[in-house]
Scaffold this active site. Structure first.
Site, PDB file in Angstrom:
ATOM      1  N   ALA A  20       0.882  -1.314   0.278  1.00  0.00           N
ATOM      2  CA  ALA A  20       0.160   0.325  -0.009  1.00  0.00           C
ATOM      3  C   ALA A  20       0.945   1.037  -0.046  1.00  0.00           C
ATOM      4  O   ALA A  20       2.001   1.791   0.521  1.00  0.00           O
ATOM      5  CB  ALA A  20      -0.857  -0.151   1.181  1.00  0.00           C
ATOM      6  N   GLN A  76      -0.840  -0.106  -5.113  1.00  0.00           N
ATOM      7  CA  GLN A  76      -2.123  -0.063  -4.053  1.00  0.00           C
ATOM      8  C   GLN A  76      -2.675   1.688  -3.414  1.00  0.00           C
ATOM      9  O   GLN A  76      -1.620   1.205  -2.507  1.00  0.00           O
ATOM     10  CB  GLN A  76      -2.055  -1.293  -3.522  1.00  0.00           C
ATOM     11  CG  GLN A  76      -3.406  -1.531  -2.678  1.00  0.00           C
ATOM     12  CD  GLN A  76      -3.408  -2.693  -1.619  1.00  0.00           C
ATOM     13  OE1 GLN A  76      -2.127  -2.401  -0.545  1.00  0.00           O
ATOM     14  NE2 GLN A  76      -4.355  -3.340  -1.745  1.00  0.00           N
ATOM     15  N   HIS A 111      -7.326   0.774  -2.849  1.00  0.00           N
ATOM     16  CA  HIS A 111      -7.442   0.610  -1.116  1.00  0.00           C
ATOM     17  C   HIS A 111      -7.635   1.811  -0.204  1.00  0.00           C
ATOM     18  O   HIS A 111      -7.949   2.451  -0.962  1.00  0.00           O
ATOM     19  CB  HIS A 111      -5.877  -0.305  -1.005  1.00  0.00           C
ATOM     20  CG  HIS A 111      -5.735  -0.796   0.418  1.00  0.00           C
ATOM     21  ND1 HIS A 111      -6.902  -1.549   1.085  1.00  0.00           N
ATOM     22  CD2 HIS A 111      -5.069  -1.160   1.010  1.00  0.00           C
ATOM     23  CE1 HIS A 111      -6.393  -2.273   2.201  1.00  0.00           C
ATOM     24  NE2 HIS A 111      -5.558  -1.899   2.266  1.00  0.00           N
ATOM     25  N   ALA A 169     -10.569  -1.489   2.625  1.00  0.00           N
ATOM     26  CA  ALA A 169     -10.419  -2.596   3.467  1.00  0.00           C
ATOM     27  C   ALA A 169      -9.933  -2.407   4.520  1.00  0.00           C
ATOM     28  O   ALA A 169      -9.143  -1.535   4.884  1.00  0.00           O
ATOM     29  CB  ALA A 169      -9.966  -4.309   2.638  1.00  0.00           C
ATOM     30  N   HIS A 170      -9.677  -3.592   6.313  1.00  0.00           N
ATOM     31  CA  HIS A 170      -9.490  -3.446   6.884  1.00  0.00           C
ATOM     32  C   HIS A 170      -9.192  -2.486   7.380  1.00  0.00           C
ATOM     33  O   HIS A 170      -8.113  -1.993   8.523  1.00  0.00           O
ATOM     34  CB  HIS A 170      -7.624  -3.687   6.250  1.00  0.00           C
ATOM     35  CG  HIS A 170      -7.360  -4.543   5.858  1.00  0.00           C
ATOM     36  ND1 HIS A 170      -6.093  -5.035   4.555  1.00  0.00           N
ATOM     37  CD2 HIS A 170      -7.347  -5.986   5.615  1.00  0.00           C
ATOM     38  CE1 HIS A 170      -5.820  -6.525   5.051  1.00  0.00           C
ATOM     39  NE2 HIS A 170      -6.667  -7.150   5.031  1.00  0.00           N
ATOM     40  N   TYR A 181      -9.378   0.750   6.830  1.00  0.00           N
ATOM     41  CA  TYR A 181      -8.985   1.875   6.752  1.00  0.00           C
ATOM     42  C   TYR A 181     -10.303   3.129   6.212  1.00  0.00           C
ATOM     43  O   TYR A 181     -11.232   2.644   5.651  1.00  0.00           O
ATOM     44  CB  TYR A 181      -7.797   1.396   5.383  1.00  0.00           C
ATOM     45  CG  TYR A 181      -6.316   0.977   6.067  1.00  0.00           C
ATOM     46  CD1 TYR A 181      -6.008   1.691   6.893  1.00  0.00           C
ATOM     47  CD2 TYR A 181      -5.990   0.113   5.731  1.00  0.00           C
ATOM     48  CE1 TYR A 181      -4.595   0.657   7.893  1.00  0.00           C
ATOM     49  CE2 TYR A 181      -4.784  -0.852   5.825  1.00  0.00           C
ATOM     50  CZ  TYR A 181      -4.792   0.013   7.513  1.00  0.00           C
ATOM     51  OH  TYR A 181      -2.995  -1.224   8.063  1.00  0.00           O
ATOM     52  N   ARG A 205      -9.534  -3.063  -3.374  1.00  0.00           N
ATOM     53  CA  ARG A 205      -9.562  -4.211  -2.030  1.00  0.00           C
ATOM     54  C   ARG A 205     -10.808  -4.190  -1.147  1.00  0.00           C
ATOM     55  O   ARG A 205     -10.690  -2.697  -0.786  1.00  0.00           O
ATOM     56  CB  ARG A 205      -7.634  -4.006  -1.496  1.00  0.00           C
ATOM     57  CG  ARG A 205      -8.174  -5.179  -0.007  1.00  0.00           C
ATOM     58  CD  ARG A 205      -6.833  -6.070  -1.306  1.00  0.00           C
ATOM     59  NE  ARG A 205      -6.967  -7.452  -0.766  1.00  0.00           N
ATOM     60  CZ  ARG A 205      -5.791  -7.827   0.699  1.00  0.00           C
ATOM     61  NH1 ARG A 205      -5.265  -7.152   0.671  1.00  0.00           N
ATOM     62  NH2 ARG A 205      -5.677  -8.869   0.827  1.00  0.00           N
TER      63      ARG A 205
END
Ligand code: ADP
Length: 663
Positions: A62, A104, A169, A172-173, A175, A223
């Site tokens: 990233a 990304q 990105h 996801a996760h 963020y 993502r």
């Protein structure tokens, strides 16, 4: 064409305007091989070796889409035109192997703090994150537009740099874009909050800008999560619905699924013993909602698991990061009938621990990971003069030294006092949650088996037994202490042991595990070190039915597990097993059936009765006497691994490799 046991894994797939040569996708992960925001030779070598090793697609780590995020120097800035020549170098390196390369761009949103750059943390709403706990600044619409522009620049420079695509990105996760999408973290009342259409707005603006810059010839993907994994977060159905909406824009060519946010990071980088392929059920729900290819991840470790996921239609591409950190040639081995030679990811998260320490990425048992330029596993030079080499000790250090020495053409004899290979790794694998570590020993044992190494198990050697050898590698490991004094009293380290430490039911952790972990009714683990050892010993005792008390001089038990990110998971497991914790304590006295602990700060004493086993994790002593004897006798002896200084498995393996290259 080579016959393959994995026909689906080996089959090509169209990704929008490009084609992946197989189904192996190296998903994005931090490497910290970037310096001053620019790629390095080591960074290029890292990705080149994975491209050469069979990954059809690589999404680079990233990169910041805007200066407000992740400013430390080990991260690249996707919005910076200086990336264009950097991309070119890397794209050249991986395109040679017919691998697609994607950038990304991302933004951390609230999941960071302002310590490094002094800039306020940006987020959709003022909701602090569980890990950093800093109050964010609520983004204005002008700032939202600025961020969208950052993603636009990222796409522009990726195109100019000759990349094959962009993976948007931050979605996801947990963020930034995930924060906008989730009602748990987006409390806005303007056009960017409230309804799902509003929560998606920033993402659609970014996708539009990205496609505009990328044009029709580049891959544009996203993502996303398939489950946020916390109450109030987005679940599999929410994500499937969002995926359908994203696809309906006609702007994206694929979707890559993962799970977790900083509320539950163990879904992002799950350690052993997480079930392999644990995300695939939710991934399949996303896949059922869309027609673009879907990438699945989540402890997919071996090609059998990968092929099964493809056959079951749970995903179209197999996403892996840690499995390819562990073995850069995973794909090449899988697709050429060499899958049994794949070095498995054992879920130890040493890769995460290195990143946490701001060090270049490493692997617990692949010393080449992140060191591809200097320590390429596959290139060893034959010895100028083959020597008779004795390696003493078949823990990870000795096994690795013996393997590489033999690969170089030396005549190697490996002596091991015990009846089995593996040293302390085998001890740790007695804990149910650490069984996968045996993959380290199995892989090295198999490699030794392929070479002409003479194996002498059950043979404890002394200096007098080694006179016929040209050179000796001493990899005799270490021995746990049981003096019971803590690191806060260094003056006592060599002093008298804590009263009662010599009683027969008191054992050092190595002694306890070497003895096969004799069961106990009520045990006390005293941990002065704060690493994994104490937690492992407590787990082993509890798994054998003991009531366990865990005492430590530290303010929290096993704090070092934060680095591998599984602190919460391990502690959850220990608490469920009924382990009771005592922090800020030192051992005052042990009797035949009790232990007295003393509060470090108040001096107050507390006695626990009925204890029939005490296990101490208070540091170890290097077993280096053999080396000193050999050296005194004028022999060419080299000390490696724990016998040099008691440390970690990766140190032992790296030193085994390094010494074997020098012999
Ligand atoms: P490392 O992590 O450095 O490889 P370990 O403690 O895991 O160290 O392994 C050391 C190994 O050396 C153990 O398996 C131990 O039984 C073996 N060993 C120690 N001393 C001798 C000796 N004198 N002769 C043969 N084997 C030995």
């Amino acid at each position: 064409m080579t016959e393959t046991a994995y026909p689906l894994l080996g089959s090509p797939l169209k990704l929008g305007p490009r084609t992946a040569r197989n189904r192996i996708w190296m998903t994005a992960h931090a490497t910290l091989l970037v310096k001053d925001h620019l790629f390095t030779e080591a960074h290029i070598a890292y990705y080149r070796s994975r491209a050469e090793g069979g990954a059809a697609v690589i999404t680079m780590e990233a990169m910041a889409a805007h200066p407000t995020t992740q400013p430390y120097k080990g991260k690249a800035f996707a919005f910076d035109p200086r990336m264009v020549p950097e991309y070119r170098k890397l794209a050249d390196a991986v395109h040679r192997h017919n691998t697609l390369l994607l950038a990304q761009p991302w933004h951390r949103g609230r999941q960071t703090n302002s310590v490094t750059n002094g800039l306020p943390v940006w987020a959709p709403s003022a909701v602090p994150c569980a890990v950093y706990r800093e109050m964010p600044h609520v983004m204005t619409t002008a700032e939202i537009a600025e961020l969208v522009h950052g993603y636009r620049l990222a796409a522009r420079y990726a195109r100019e740099g000759g990349l094959d695509g962009i993976e948007v990105h931050g979605s996801a996760h947990g963020y930034m874009l995930n924060q906008f999408l989730s009602p748990a973290t987006n409390h806005r009342t303007d056009a960017y909050g409230g309804s799902v259409e509003n929560r998606m707005r920033i993402v659609l603006e970014i996708l539009e800008a990205t496609r505009e810059e990328a044009g029709p010839d580049m891959i544009v993907g996203m993502r996303i999560n398939s489950d946020d994994g916390h109450p109030g977060g987005l679940g599999p159905q929410d994500w499937a619905d969002l995926a359908r909406r994203f696809e309906a824009t006609g702007l994206i060519d694929y979707i890559s699924c993962s799970q977790g946010t900083y509320v539950n990071r163990m879904l992002i980088y799950p350690t052993s013993p997480e079930e392999h392929g644990f995300q695939l059920g939710a991934t399949a729900q996303v896949k059922a909602a869309v027609s673009v290819p879907v990438v699945g991840v989540g402890r997919i470790v071996n090609p059998d698991e990968a092929e099964a996921a493809l056959a079951a239609g749970q995903c179209d591409m197999i996403g892996m990061a840690r499995a390819l950190v562990s073995d850069a040639r995973w794909g090449a081995k899988a697709l050429s009938g060499e899958s049994r030679r794949i070095r498995p990811c054992v879920g130890a998260n040493w890769c995460m621990t290195t990143i946490f320490a701001q060090a270049p990425i490493g692997c617990i048992h692949n010393p080449s990971a992140g060191q591809e330029l200097d320590l390429d596993e596959d290139s060893v030079t034959p010895a100028a003069r083959p020597k008779r080499v004795a390696v003493v000790g078949a823990g990870p250090a000795g096994l690795r030294a013996a393997w590489t020495a033999a690969r170089r053409g030396h005549e190697v004899t490996l002596f091991e006092a015990r009846d089995e290979l593996g040293g302390q790794v085998r001890f740790w694998a007695q804990a149910p949650s650490r069984r996968e570590l045996l993959g380290i020993v199995d892989w090295l044992s198999d490699r030794i088996g392929e070479e002409a190494v003479e194996l002498r198990l059950g043979t404890r050697v002394g200096a007098g037994d080694l006179t016929g050898f040209d050179v000796v590698v001493v990899a005799t490991g270490s021995r746990g202490q049981k003096h019971g004094w803590t690191a806060v009293r260094p003056q006592n380290w060599a002093g008298p042991p804590v009263p009662g430490a010599d009683l027969p039911h008191v054992m050092a952790y190595t002694e306890f595990l070497a003895a096969g972990a004799p069961p106990a009714r009520r045990a006390l683990v005293f941990d002065a070190m704060g690493g994994r050892q104490g937690a492992v010993v407590a787990e082993v005792l509890a798994s054998k039915g003991a009531q366990v008390d865990f005492a430590t001089q530290l303010g929290q038990p096993s704090p070092d597990l934060a680095a591998s990110r599984d602190w919460g998971k391990v502690h959850g497991m220990l608490r469920r097993a009924g382990v009771r914790f005592h922090v800020d304590r030192e051992l005052a006295e042990i009797t035949a059936d009790s232990v007295t602990l003393r509060d470090l700060y108040t001096g107050a004493a507390e006695t626990i009765s009925g204890i029939d086993r005490v296990v101490m994790v208070v540091g170890s002593t290097a077993e280096d006497a053999l080396h000193h004897e050999l050296t005194a006798a004028g022999m060419d002896s080299h000390l490696i691994g724990d016998a040099m200084a008691p440390r970690r498995v990766n140190d032992a393996i790296r030193e085994g490799e390094l010494i074997a290259r020098k012999l």
